[in-house]
Write an enzyme that holds these catalytic residues in place. Structure first.
Site, PDB file in Angstrom:
ATOM      1  N   LYS A   1     109.206  16.429  11.850  1.00  0.00           N
ATOM      2  CA  LYS A   1     109.123  17.872  11.691  1.00  0.00           C
ATOM      3  C   LYS A   1     110.308  18.396  10.883  1.00  0.00           C
ATOM      4  O   LYS A   1     110.143  19.169   9.936  1.00  0.00           O
ATOM      5  CB  LYS A   1     109.080  18.518  13.086  1.00  0.00           C
ATOM      6  CG  LYS A   1     108.572  19.938  13.083  1.00  0.00           C
ATOM      7  CD  LYS A   1     108.540  20.505  14.505  1.00  0.00           C
ATOM      8  CE  LYS A   1     107.483  19.863  15.366  1.00  0.00           C
ATOM      9  NZ  LYS A   1     107.635  20.186  16.794  1.00  0.00           N
TER      10      LYS A   1
ATOM     11  N   ARG B   1     112.793  23.294  18.874  1.00  0.00           N
ATOM     12  CA  ARG B   1     111.581  22.479  18.766  1.00  0.00           C
ATOM     13  C   ARG B   1     111.898  20.990  18.698  1.00  0.00           C
ATOM     14  O   ARG B   1     112.756  20.567  17.935  1.00  0.00           O
ATOM     15  CB  ARG B   1     110.806  22.859  17.496  1.00  0.00           C
ATOM     16  CG  ARG B   1     110.729  24.338  17.261  1.00  0.00           C
ATOM     17  CD  ARG B   1     110.224  24.670  15.861  1.00  0.00           C
ATOM     18  NE  ARG B   1     108.873  24.179  15.603  1.00  0.00           N
ATOM     19  CZ  ARG B   1     108.293  24.239  14.417  1.00  0.00           C
ATOM     20  NH1 ARG B   1     108.949  24.748  13.367  1.00  0.00           N
ATOM     21  NH2 ARG B   1     107.083  23.781  14.267  1.00  0.00           N
TER      22      ARG B   1
ATOM     23  N   GLY C   1     102.146  17.260  21.162  1.00  0.00           N
ATOM     24  CA  GLY C   1     102.155  17.851  22.498  1.00  0.00           C
ATOM     25  C   GLY C   1     102.882  17.050  23.557  1.00  0.00           C
ATOM     26  O   GLY C   1     102.824  17.375  24.736  1.00  0.00           O
TER      27      GLY C   1
ATOM     28  N   MET D   1     106.223  16.340  23.692  1.00  0.00           N
ATOM     29  CA  MET D   1     107.560  16.820  24.034  1.00  0.00           C
ATOM     30  C   MET D   1     107.595  18.330  23.976  1.00  0.00           C
ATOM     31  O   MET D   1     106.584  18.976  23.823  1.00  0.00           O
ATOM     32  CB  MET D   1     108.577  16.168  23.124  1.00  0.00           C
ATOM     33  CG  MET D   1     108.716  14.689  23.432  1.00  0.00           C
ATOM     34  SD  MET D   1     109.880  13.887  22.369  1.00  0.00           S
ATOM     35  CE  MET D   1     109.145  14.176  20.806  1.00  0.00           C
TER      36      MET D   1
ATOM     37  N   ARG E   1     102.814  17.886   7.880  1.00  0.00           N
ATOM     38  CA  ARG E   1     102.990  16.433   7.937  1.00  0.00           C
ATOM     39  C   ARG E   1     101.737  15.794   7.348  1.00  0.00           C
ATOM     40  O   ARG E   1     100.687  16.452   7.246  1.00  0.00           O
ATOM     41  CB  ARG E   1     103.193  15.946   9.369  1.00  0.00           C
ATOM     42  CG  ARG E   1     101.954  16.080  10.169  1.00  0.00           C
ATOM     43  CD  ARG E   1     102.140  15.752  11.626  1.00  0.00           C
ATOM     44  NE  ARG E   1     101.031  16.390  12.309  1.00  0.00           N
ATOM     45  CZ  ARG E   1     101.058  16.848  13.533  1.00  0.00           C
ATOM     46  NH1 ARG E   1     102.138  16.739  14.263  1.00  0.00           N
ATOM     47  NH2 ARG E   1     100.003  17.419  14.056  1.00  0.00           N
TER      48      ARG E   1
ATOM     49  N   HIS F   1      90.352 -12.857  30.326  1.00  0.00           N
ATOM     50  CA  HIS F   1      89.250 -13.661  29.790  1.00  0.00           C
ATOM     51  C   HIS F   1      88.163 -12.772  29.196  1.00  0.00           C
ATOM     52  O   HIS F   1      87.727 -12.948  28.060  1.00  0.00           O
ATOM     53  CB  HIS F   1      88.663 -14.543  30.904  1.00  0.00           C
ATOM     54  CG  HIS F   1      87.486 -15.358  30.462  1.00  0.00           C
ATOM     55  ND1 HIS F   1      86.192 -14.917  30.599  1.00  0.00           N
ATOM     56  CD2 HIS F   1      87.421 -16.561  29.844  1.00  0.00           C
ATOM     57  CE1 HIS F   1      85.363 -15.818  30.105  1.00  0.00           C
ATOM     58  NE2 HIS F   1      86.089 -16.843  29.637  1.00  0.00           N
TER      59      HIS F   1
ATOM     60  N   SER G   1      97.752 -26.877  11.767  1.00  0.00           N
ATOM     61  CA  SER G   1      97.171 -25.588  12.126  1.00  0.00           C
ATOM     62  C   SER G   1      97.903 -25.125  13.377  1.00  0.00           C
ATOM     63  O   SER G   1      97.918 -25.830  14.388  1.00  0.00           O
ATOM     64  CB  SER G   1      95.677 -25.735  12.406  1.00  0.00           C
ATOM     65  OG  SER G   1      95.156 -24.501  12.825  1.00  0.00           O
TER      66      SER G   1
ATOM     67  N   CYS H   1      95.223 -20.748  13.820  1.00  0.00           N
ATOM     68  CA  CYS H   1      93.940 -20.438  14.437  1.00  0.00           C
ATOM     69  C   CYS H   1      94.221 -19.855  15.807  1.00  0.00           C
ATOM     70  O   CYS H   1      95.313 -19.960  16.315  1.00  0.00           O
ATOM     71  CB  CYS H   1      93.065 -21.686  14.541  1.00  0.00           C
ATOM     72  SG  CYS H   1      93.807 -23.032  15.461  1.00  0.00           S
TER      73      CYS H   1
ATOM     74  N   TYR I   1      96.454 -20.105   5.173  1.00  0.00           N
ATOM     75  CA  TYR I   1      95.284 -19.369   5.649  1.00  0.00           C
ATOM     76  C   TYR I   1      95.464 -18.904   7.081  1.00  0.00           C
ATOM     77  O   TYR I   1      96.315 -19.417   7.810  1.00  0.00           O
ATOM     78  CB  TYR I   1      94.009 -20.225   5.522  1.00  0.00           C
ATOM     79  CG  TYR I   1      93.942 -21.406   6.463  1.00  0.00           C
ATOM     80  CD1 TYR I   1      93.454 -21.244   7.766  1.00  0.00           C
ATOM     81  CD2 TYR I   1      94.362 -22.675   6.065  1.00  0.00           C
ATOM     82  CE1 TYR I   1      93.398 -22.315   8.637  1.00  0.00           C
ATOM     83  CE2 TYR I   1      94.303 -23.753   6.928  1.00  0.00           C
ATOM     84  CZ  TYR I   1      93.824 -23.560   8.216  1.00  0.00           C
ATOM     85  OH  TYR I   1      93.769 -24.622   9.080  1.00  0.00           O
TER      86      TYR I   1
HETATM   87  P1  ADP Z   1     104.447  20.873  18.445  1.00  0.00           P
HETATM   88  O1  ADP Z   1     105.256  19.720  17.962  1.00  0.00           O
HETATM   89  O2  ADP Z   1     103.910  20.668  19.827  1.00  0.00           O
HETATM   90  O3  ADP Z   1     103.448  21.324  17.442  1.00  0.00           O
HETATM   91  P2  ADP Z   1     106.133  22.998  17.553  1.00  0.00           P
HETATM   92  O4  ADP Z   1     107.606  22.816  17.569  1.00  0.00           O
HETATM   93  O5  ADP Z   1     105.488  22.838  16.233  1.00  0.00           O
HETATM   94  O6  ADP Z   1     105.489  22.078  18.642  1.00  0.00           O
HETATM   95  O7  ADP Z   1     105.887  24.460  18.099  1.00  0.00           O
HETATM   96  C1  ADP Z   1     104.802  24.873  18.865  1.00  0.00           C
HETATM   97  C2  ADP Z   1     104.198  26.135  18.288  1.00  0.00           C
HETATM   98  O8  ADP Z   1     105.177  27.155  18.113  1.00  0.00           O
HETATM   99  C3  ADP Z   1     103.603  25.899  16.925  1.00  0.00           C
HETATM  100  O9  ADP Z   1     102.360  26.532  16.882  1.00  0.00           O
HETATM  101  C4  ADP Z   1     104.552  26.535  15.977  1.00  0.00           C
HETATM  102  O10 ADP Z   1     103.898  27.016  14.864  1.00  0.00           O
HETATM  103  C5  ADP Z   1     105.169  27.643  16.806  1.00  0.00           C
HETATM  104  N1  ADP Z   1     106.542  27.911  16.378  1.00  0.00           N
HETATM  105  C6  ADP Z   1     107.558  27.039  16.402  1.00  0.00           C
HETATM  106  N2  ADP Z   1     108.673  27.578  15.875  1.00  0.00           N
HETATM  107  C7  ADP Z   1     108.360  28.844  15.530  1.00  0.00           C
HETATM  108  C8  ADP Z   1     109.090  29.915  14.893  1.00  0.00           C
HETATM  109  N3  ADP Z   1     110.349  29.773  14.543  1.00  0.00           N
HETATM  110  N4  ADP Z   1     108.429  31.047  14.665  1.00  0.00           N
HETATM  111  C9  ADP Z   1     107.141  31.187  15.024  1.00  0.00           C
HETATM  112  N5  ADP Z   1     106.401  30.238  15.610  1.00  0.00           N
HETATM  113  C10 ADP Z   1     107.003  29.060  15.854  1.00  0.00           C
HETATM  114 MG    MG Z   2     103.748  21.853  15.726  1.00  0.00          MG
END
Ligand code: ADP
Ligand code: MG
Ligand code: MG
Length: 880
Positions: free
Chosen positions: A22, A91, A100, A102, A333, A449, A764, A832, A852
């Protein structure tokens, strides 16, 4: 002291190890000039320090303060400043995306004073300010303070009293803030922390700690993500999608991640923040609807998505927010996608000239190809899921539950589809497994198995569904909730997910298999993509791919799938069935004459099998392994036989008495380390000679064959020399040319490979036994007993029976390859066994310079693809 904090302007996309995915991509977008709210990233190195030392590294807090001050200066506001606050999000973001898994906390910097400042900032929008504040307490309470999130959710539901969230007013949210603060006080014994700096520090530490949350650990194990990478923390100035209907938040993909079709795809939610889009609190709008609502924002978004795709040269997913008509990018990403989409997108991009075909091949994986080769369920919307086991061998199978191998065969002979349900399977269940559409077991792991055999056959298997109480006698099983499934009841199992369903879930065939079988629809976009990728991979690979096949049918499929020979033909299967009788006579023989008679009876039968195999392989190499397993495997079970003899009393047949004596005589404490392989050949006169003669006669009958005679379980060159001399004499006598070589599957063979190569024309690597003996594991015992604990403890990241252990077993393989070649330059080297079809092991074989790999017929396309990828150097793990 290392640099622990990077401004978004300082990083770039290649710093994922340090800044996490990120952070690295936020920096990349910042540098591309895209609208990213300013912020900074605290490195994964700081996280690793925190996790190992239990405290933040020295100097980190000052470094964070410096970057925060710079951010405050840029934004013209101070964090949590009462009359005009800067708010930030904290974040998580690791090297590999863990959706989701962390934590993230938004709106940091709000308290009883700055909430008024926020309202002022937004021209008196009190509703927005209090909504943001209650969100902070909710997220902070849940993720930083570990309070049960349901307490907050319930309070919100109670307040809404059936209203839509858009109907809530400032006063409602203000009341909610008080309720939430009360929850925090009740649960922690302290007030919600009002100090913005303290909020930030606590959130940063919580994100670091979330790396080791149970669900994160579980996810990493499943995805094979190393446990020690740590997460980065991104501190990002807040932008607000929840300050009116001209604001909102959304997610989008530059192409459809489900199908790979071109064209953007996404969801948008007005007047909402963060996770609201995916949380499903209201129905989302499509991007087309966004175009109608706010054309300028939509146009800018389209332009940015095009920029990102061109820049990353791949499908990207993004998160964005619109704050009063202004677009902000919050994440991007290279996006995850289904297996089919991966193939289509790779080929599309290559055809558009955005990437080369080499790169296209590295962007798809053997696992993805394997997924495409199994039949799948059309959708499970209406199906009743009753349990979940391990996804041992992918595919979708539907049939009547049966609880014994015999019953499976019986019903299958009548043309019925069955699922064989067992606690666990053993070699006696083979016939039932072959007859069944799929196999379900309540015990055993992914290398049990059932799992190994099913994968080898390309048969769907769910194993280790421990919630099921299987009663073999009662011919039924009980699932959680008291659901009872009796013999004959229809169930469906999904080997790709491990799900078990009651009733029939509709299944569709794989077009990709039809393509490999030669009947595929070449107009189909997916088939066309797979074809392009396979042809390119074949052109690039150095490793040959052979098949493990014991019969003409398997050999034929192997050839259609592209096998360049047979790398392992096991002869023991040829000793089963009707021939057991003859094998028993061989074992019970008391005189040379009796034994020779038994061998002579077996020889033409063996010869017939080899003739079929040679015919099918049309001059391609065929490696035949002489008899390997311990003899007792061919005799009846000791207990069964004892019972039979005891019941018969005085009337027991002499043959049964003799058999029982033989079973007892041949009983071994550790059969895997006992009388088997080459040892049998040296101890039972004439056994190997009979097999070699059968091979030679078959080769002569077919003509133009390339037989390779392989001696199993050799540990010393002297063992091999004995068998080789005998074999050479027979070959000379029959006038047939064949190579004589050995398996390298005992550590001593690897260690003395230089000597063994004097007598062997090929090696082999039998990596199943080699793994077993190098680790000192009895595979059949240890997997169920303690492998899950070992995986938990990180003794290994994946079972060494699934993926070759490079450090230990791999070292022996490298050593043997090197020393073997020193003695006999050009000696042919192959592998093998299960590892021959495992992607990572195939890469190892490529790197080690083997000639191989040999794997089960169904894995051949996967091996071809991975051998191509290995040759193209696929160090880039972004395709995971
Ligand atoms: P995840 O990795 O679970 O997607 P994020 O860090 O991307 O978590 O954040 C979760 C949500 O919060 C995302 O929808 C993101 O767009 C929103 N968000 C994160 N940082 C900000 C920010 N600075 N301003 C507005 N929305 C944010
Ligand atoms: Mg996100
Ligand atoms: Mg072996």
């Amino acid at each position: 002291m290392p640099k622990y904090v990077y401004d978004f302007t300082e990083g770039n996309k290649d710093l994922k190890d340090l800044l996490g995915g990120k952070g690295a991509n936020l920096a990349e977008m910042t540098n591309l000039g895209l609208p990213v709210p300013p912020g900074f990233t605290i490195t994964t190195e700081a996280c690793r320090h925190f996790l190992t030392e239990g405290r933040l590294p020295d100097g980190l807090e000052e470094e964070v303060s410096r970057h925060l001050s710079a951010l405050e200066a840029k934004m013209g506001r101070r964090l949590g400043q009462a009359d005009d606050p800067l708010l930030v999000s904290v974040r998580s973001g690791a090297r590999f995306s863990m959706p989701g898994m962390m934590e993230t906390v938004l709106n940091i910097g709000l308290n009883d004073e700055s909430v008024h400042g926020l309202a002022k900032q937004s021209s008196g929008n009190e509703r927005f300010a209090w909504d943001s504040y209650r969100r902070l307490i909710q997220m902070f309470g849940k993720t930083v303070q570990g309070i049960d999130g349901e307490l907050f959710d319930d309070a919100l539901e109670a307040l809404k009293a059936g209203r839509d969230d858009l109907d809530l007013e400032a006063a409602d949210f203000q009341r909610l803030v008080e309720t939430y603060k009360g929850i925090v006080r009740d649960q922690t014994g302290e007030d919600f922390p009002a100090d913005p700096h303290r909020q930030m520090r606590m959130a940063v530490e919580a994100v670091f700690r979330s790396w080791n949350a149970p669900r994160a650990i579980l996810y990493r194990r499943q995805e094979r993500i190393p446990a020690d990478l740590g997460t980065a923390v991104n501190v990002c100035s807040m932008v607000f999608g929840n300050c009116g209907m001209d604001s909102g938040t959304g997610v989008a993909f530059t192409r459809d991640p489900g199908t790979g079709h071109q064209g953007v795809y996404g969801d948008y939610l007005q007047n909402a923040q963060g996770e609201d889009v995916v949380a499903g609190i209201r129905n989302t709008l499509s991007l087309q609807e966004l175009e109608r609502i706010d054309k300028p924002v939509y146009d800018e978004l389209m332009q940015i998505m095009a920029t990102l795709e061109n820049h990353y040269r791949d499908l990207c997913d993004i998160e964005f927010t619109v704050e009063r008509g202004k677009l902000w990018m919050l994440q991007t990403r290279v996006g995850k996608r289904t297996a089919g989409a991966a193939f289509r997108i790779a080929v599309q991009l290559a055809e558009q000239g955005m990437i080369s075909m080499d790169e296209a091949v590295t962007r798809v994986t053997g696992d993805q190809l394997a997924q495409l080769m199994f039949p799948r369920f059309a959708g499970d919307a209406d199906a009743k899921k009753i349990a979940k086991g391990m996804n041992a061998s992918p595919g979708a199978a539907v049939g009547k539950a049966v609880f014994s191998s015999e019953r499976a065969v019986e019903l299958a002979d009548r043309g019925e589809n069955v699922i064989l349900v067992r606690r666990e399977t053993n070699p006696d269940d083979l016939a039932g497994m072959i007859a069944a559409q799929g196999v379900l077991t309540s015990r055993g792991g992914k290398t049990s198995h059932a799992a190994v055999v099913a994968r080898g056959m390309g048969k769907t298997c769910v194993c280790g569904a421990e919630e099921l109480e299987v009663s073999i006698q009662g011919r039924s099983f009980t699932a959680p909730g008291g659901v009872v499934v009796n013999e004959g009841d229809v169930i469906s199992i999904d080997g790709s997910t491990g799900a078990v369903y009651l009733g029939e879930v509709p299944v569709v065939d794989s077009q990709v298999v039809e393509y490999f079988e030669g009947s595929g629809d070449h107009e189909d976009e997916l088939v066309r993509a797979v074809d392009r990728v396979m042809r390119h991979a074949d052109g690039m690979r150095r490793l040959e791919v052979r098949a493990n096949a014991d019969n003409a049918e398997d050999a034929a499929r192997a050839r259609r799938f592209g096998a360049q020979g047979i790398g392992l033909c096991r002869t023991e299967h040829m000793f089963l069935g009707d021939r057991r009788q003859l094998v028993e006579e061989l074992i019970l023989a008391e005189t040379d004459a009796e034994r020779e008679r038994a061998l002579e009876a077996l020889r033409p039968l063996q010869q017939g099998d080899f003739v079929e195999l040679f015919r099918e392989m049309k001059g391609l190499p065929v490696t035949i392994r002489l008899l390997d397993p311990p003899l007792h495997e061919f005799l009846p079970d000791c207990t069964d036989l004892s019972v039979k003899v005891a019941l018969a009393g005085d009337r027991a047949e002499e043959k049964d008495l003799k058999l029982l004596a033989a079973v007892k005589r041949l009983h071994e404490q550790n059969p895997m380390l006992g009388l088997r392989g080459v040892r049998l050949g040296l101890v039972i006169p004439g056994l190997f000679a009979m097999q070699v003669r059968a091979i030679a006669e078959a080769a002569k009958a077919v003509g133009g064959t390339r037989a390779e005679i392989m001696i199993p379980l050799v540990a010393a060159v002297q063992e091999l020399e004995n068998v080789r001399d005998e074999a050479r004499a027979i070959l000379a006598e029959t006038g047939v040319e064949a190579l004589v070589g050995t398996m390298i599957e005992v550590p001593r063979a690897a260690l003395t490979a230089g000597q063994i190569a004097e007598a062997a024309e090929f090696f082999s690597f039998g990596t199943n036994d080699l793994t077993q003996m190098t680790w000192g594991f009895s595979r059949d015992d240890v997997e169920a007993a303690f492998f899950s604990r070992y995986l938990e403890l990180g003794v290994f990241g994946v079972s060494p029976f699934e993926s070759l252990d490079r450090d230990g077993v791999g070292r022996l393989v490298r050593l043997a390859a090197e020393e073997g070649r020193r003695t006999r330059p050009g000696i042919k080297l192959g592998i093998c066994g299960e590892h021959g079809g495992d992607p990572d092991s195939i890469h190892f074989c490529h790197e080690t310079g083997l000639d191989y790999v040999s794997c089960s017929p169904f894995r051949i396309p996967v091996a071809r693809l991975e051998a191509g990828r290995a040759a193209l150097v696929c160090a880039d793990s972004d395709t995971r």
